[in-house]
Write a protein that holds these residues in place. Structure first.
Motif, PDB file in Angstrom:
ATOM      1  N   LEU A  51     -59.573 -43.669-110.389  1.00 27.23           N
ATOM      2  CA  LEU A  51     -59.017 -44.193-109.148  1.00 27.23           C
ATOM      3  C   LEU A  51     -57.873 -43.298-108.666  1.00 27.23           C
ATOM      4  O   LEU A  51     -57.740 -43.028-107.468  1.00 27.23           O
ATOM      5  CB  LEU A  51     -58.521 -45.627-109.335  1.00 27.23           C
ATOM      6  N   THR A  52     -57.078 -42.802-109.594  1.00 27.34           N
ATOM      7  CA  THR A  52     -55.944 -41.961-109.227  1.00 27.34           C
ATOM      8  C   THR A  52     -56.390 -40.697-108.507  1.00 27.34           C
ATOM      9  O   THR A  52     -55.785 -40.274-107.512  1.00 27.34           O
ATOM     10  CB  THR A  52     -55.132 -41.574-110.481  1.00 27.34           C
ATOM     11  N   GLN A  92     -57.087 -41.450-105.022  1.00 25.15           N
ATOM     12  CA  GLN A  92     -55.901 -41.774-104.237  1.00 25.15           C
ATOM     13  C   GLN A  92     -55.085 -40.553-103.833  1.00 25.15           C
ATOM     14  O   GLN A  92     -54.548 -40.514-102.720  1.00 25.15           O
ATOM     15  CB  GLN A  92     -55.022 -42.759-105.020  1.00 25.15           C
ATOM     16  N   VAL A 144     -58.919 -38.863-101.108  1.00 19.74           N
ATOM     17  CA  VAL A 144     -58.575 -39.534 -99.848  1.00 19.74           C
ATOM     18  C   VAL A 144     -57.785 -38.612 -98.919  1.00 19.74           C
ATOM     19  O   VAL A 144     -58.121 -38.493 -97.726  1.00 19.74           O
ATOM     20  CB  VAL A 144     -57.816 -40.852-100.113  1.00 19.74           C
ATOM     21  N   TYR A 189     -48.089 -41.304-102.050  1.00 20.71           N
ATOM     22  CA  TYR A 189     -48.445 -40.413-103.156  1.00 20.71           C
ATOM     23  C   TYR A 189     -47.366 -40.422-104.240  1.00 20.71           C
ATOM     24  O   TYR A 189     -47.680 -40.370-105.438  1.00 20.71           O
ATOM     25  CB  TYR A 189     -48.661 -38.995-102.636  1.00 20.71           C
ATOM     26  N   ILE A 221     -47.900 -43.597-106.334  1.00 20.27           N
ATOM     27  CA  ILE A 221     -48.998 -43.479-107.296  1.00 20.27           C
ATOM     28  C   ILE A 221     -48.550 -42.636-108.496  1.00 20.27           C
ATOM     29  O   ILE A 221     -48.844 -42.962-109.657  1.00 20.27           O
ATOM     30  CB  ILE A 221     -50.234 -42.856-106.626  1.00 20.27           C
ATOM     31  N   TYR A 223     -48.428 -47.876-101.350  1.00 21.98           N
ATOM     32  CA  TYR A 223     -49.771 -47.309-101.186  1.00 21.98           C
ATOM     33  C   TYR A 223     -50.641 -48.229-100.330  1.00 21.98           C
ATOM     34  O   TYR A 223     -51.400 -47.759 -99.474  1.00 21.98           O
ATOM     35  CB  TYR A 223     -50.437 -47.078-102.539  1.00 21.98           C
ATOM     36  N   THR A 277     -52.692 -47.379 -96.813  1.00 20.38           N
ATOM     37  CA  THR A 277     -54.100 -47.637 -96.497  1.00 20.38           C
ATOM     38  C   THR A 277     -54.238 -48.502 -95.248  1.00 20.38           C
ATOM     39  O   THR A 277     -55.212 -48.358 -94.504  1.00 20.38           O
ATOM     40  CB  THR A 277     -54.828 -48.309 -97.679  1.00 20.38           C
ATOM     41  N   GLY A 331     -56.913 -50.501-100.973  1.00 22.73           N
ATOM     42  CA  GLY A 331     -55.469 -50.539-101.208  1.00 22.73           C
ATOM     43  C   GLY A 331     -54.992 -51.927-101.583  1.00 22.73           C
ATOM     44  O   GLY A 331     -54.112 -52.090-102.439  1.00 22.73           O
ATOM     45  N   PHE A 372     -56.022 -52.675-105.210  1.00 25.32           N
ATOM     46  CA  PHE A 372     -55.171 -51.911-106.120  1.00 25.32           C
ATOM     47  C   PHE A 372     -53.793 -52.564-106.243  1.00 25.32           C
ATOM     48  O   PHE A 372     -53.245 -52.696-107.347  1.00 25.32           O
ATOM     49  CB  PHE A 372     -55.032 -50.474-105.614  1.00 25.32           C
ATOM     50  N   HIS A 402     -62.725 -47.357-102.563  1.00 26.50           N
ATOM     51  CA  HIS A 402     -62.295 -45.975-102.359  1.00 26.50           C
ATOM     52  C   HIS A 402     -63.489 -45.018-102.320  1.00 26.50           C
ATOM     53  O   HIS A 402     -63.497 -44.082-101.511  1.00 26.50           O
ATOM     54  CB  HIS A 402     -61.328 -45.537-103.470  1.00 26.50           C
TER      55      HIS A 402
END
Length: 520
Positions: free
Chosen positions: A28-29, A32, A36, A62, A65, A83, A87, A122, A125, A149
């Motif tokens: 997922l990171t 992100q 993305v 960013y 995250i 974050y 989104t 988002g 998450f 995502h």
């Protein structure tokens, strides 16, 4: 672009090295802080509101995250909200793009919808990091964030970019299936294993079409084609294992576990689909095929008092001279009808299609108040009476405008403001405005000769045509509605005329009006 990609790649590598979470969470990171941002760079337009404010909303996201993964402070929920807010801004950007164009091209709508979907990613998450009870396990909450995502953001963006290079009916059908599927998956996980199975079947059918199109599409280079075709084709493997997982988890027919799905399915999506796709499109980003519109729009909105619109008697027809439309060979009687409309009587039979009749019934309560598109629910023939008024140009904003007022049993059925405009290539369109509450609906029609008959249609004869049905409001000037209409006017053997008016919504027919036209 290269410097941008390098910066985000180095940021992810730093996070991956110092991350406190197990390695699967990096799937997922990487979306992100690498996939993305690069995908957004593909579709952002320099100078628009989002590109001007991008770094103000992106950098805190960013950084958040990065801190969540490397420091994992107790207040990570606050960082996750930054974050989530980012989104939401992406979703607003997608919505603003959509409102500016409307339902113009499926490829741009795919990109817009992908940007709107990511706000859901988002949100999930944020719920996972903040430990909000969603009714699911923390792992399933996190997996839902991943879903929105990859399947709901990256895939629609990639589909949109592919559509800029290839346009066909199979592309449209496949795209629609894949755009609907993410929400069907979410509904299925929440409510029913059968719906979840149905969503996987939607993915299978849609992906089969898109993969075939990717193989047939011409790309800027062989390297780009190899990367993008590999990206799309890899989804055939991942969706197969998704099917096995649903059959096992929901029906007990297989033994595919969520741990296996996380490792195999997740890695394939993360590397073959996303990484290959991102770097493939980065080699050459196709430009949008959308053409900005600039034809004249009526400035008249809302319910109109007919006596204030204009004066009768100055014009006899909807058109002064049909020769301006360069339509030669059409029946002289049809030409006379458009040039001397007040000399004719109209009898109409309105037929709402069965599936739409409940909506037509509900709309009738509104149309009686607005006195616009106020048509009978029954199928009995009725006479449409009325007049033609000359509208002041300063009131409407277009040139040579006249209002055709039509009544059924002394109730206003249509108040249509007729004008025309000519585009740069010399084509002339009929430009018809219908004032609505706080807005104006404009039908831009092409005129064609079919034998001795006349066709007026909002269906484009080519991608650069202005034809279509548009809504103008404070939200946008040229919002193309998912509506189409087609008129065919024909002279019969006895000298009378008939006309057939058909309308579609999302390409599904919902209204047909048959006219008998007689000269007084």
């Amino acid at each position: 672009m290269r410097k941008f990609v390098l910066i985000h790649f180095l940021l992810f590598m730093g996070v991956a090295i110092f991350s406190k979470d197990p390695w699967p969470y990096l799937m997922l990171t990487v979306a992100q802080i690498l996939y993305v941002p690069i995908a957004l760079r593909f579709v952002m337009k320099n100078g628009d509101w989002f590109s001007k404010r991008y770094y103000y909303v992106a950098l805190p996201a960013y950084a958040s995250i990065t801190m969540i993964q490397t420091i994992a402070p107790q207040w990570s929920g606050i960082l996750a909200f930054f974050y989530f807010a980012f989104t939401l801004c992406i979703a607003l950007y997608g919505l603003s793009r959509f409102l500016r164009r409307g339902f113009t091209t499926i490829e741009e709508f795919s990109i817009d919808l992908g940007m709107m979907y990511i706000a859901l990613g988002g949100g999930w998450f944020f719920a996972y990091v903040a430990d909000i009870d969603t009714g699911f396990t923390p792992l399933l909450t996190w997996l839902t964030g991943i879903h929105f995502h990859y399947s709901a953001f990256l895939l629609p963006v990639f589909i949109g970019l592919l559509g800029r290079l290839h346009k066909s009916r199979s592309y449209t059908i496949s795209s629609i299936l894949l755009l609907v599927a993410p929400m069907v998956v979410a509904i299925g996980i929440t409510f029913s294993r059968w719906i979840e199975l149905f969503s996987v079947l939607l993915y299978i059918i849609g992906l089969a079409g898109i993969i075939g199109i990717a193989w047939r599409t011409k790309f800027a280079s062989r390297t780009q084609k190899l990367l993008i075709v590999t990206s799309f084709t890899s989804l055939s493997l991942t969706i197969f294992f998704s099917l096995l997982y649903v059959l096992g988890n929901g029906f007990g027919l297989t033994s595919v576990t969520i741990d296996f799905m996380l490792r195999f399915h997740g890695i394939l999506n993360c590397i073959l689909f996303a990484l290959f796709g991102i770097f493939g499109w980065a080699l050459s980003v196709p430009t949008s095929n959308y053409k900005e519109l600039d034809f004249p729009i009526s400035g008249i909105k809302g319910k109109q008092r007919v006596e204030q619109l204009g004066t009768p008697g100055q014009h006899r027809g909807l058109v002064d001279d049909m020769k301006h439309y360069r339509i030669n060979g059409v029946s002289p009687r049809i030409v006379d009808f458009y040039e001397n409309t007040i000399d004719y009587r109209l009898f109409a039979t309105v037929r709402w299609h069965k599936w739409f009749q409940p909506f037509a019934f509900l709309y009738s309560f509104i149309s009686r108040i607005t006195e616009q598109i106020n048509l009978p629910i029954h199928r009995n023939e009725v006479e449409m009476t009325g007049d033609i008024l000359t509208v002041r140009n300063d009131l409407d904003g277009r040139v040579d405008v006249r209002a055709w007022i039509r009544k059924v049993n002394e109730q206003y059925a249509f108040i249509a403001l007729y004008s025309s405009h000519q585009c740069n290539d010399g084509r002339k369109y009929m430009n018809i405005a219908l004032p609505l509450p706080f807005s104006t609906m404009t039908g831009v029609l092409e005129l064609h000769k079919i034998g001795n008959d006349l066709q007026l249609t909002s269906k484009k004869s080519d991608p650069f045509s202005d034809a279509g049905i548009y809504l103008t409001s404070k939200l946008g000037t040229y919002f193309k509605l998912p509506l189409e209409e087609n008129f065919v006017v024909r002279e019969e053997a006895d000298g009378s005329m008939t006309a057939k008016h058909e309308m579609w919504i999302f390409s599904i027919p919902f209204l047909t009006i048959e006219y008998r036209i007689h000269k007084v």
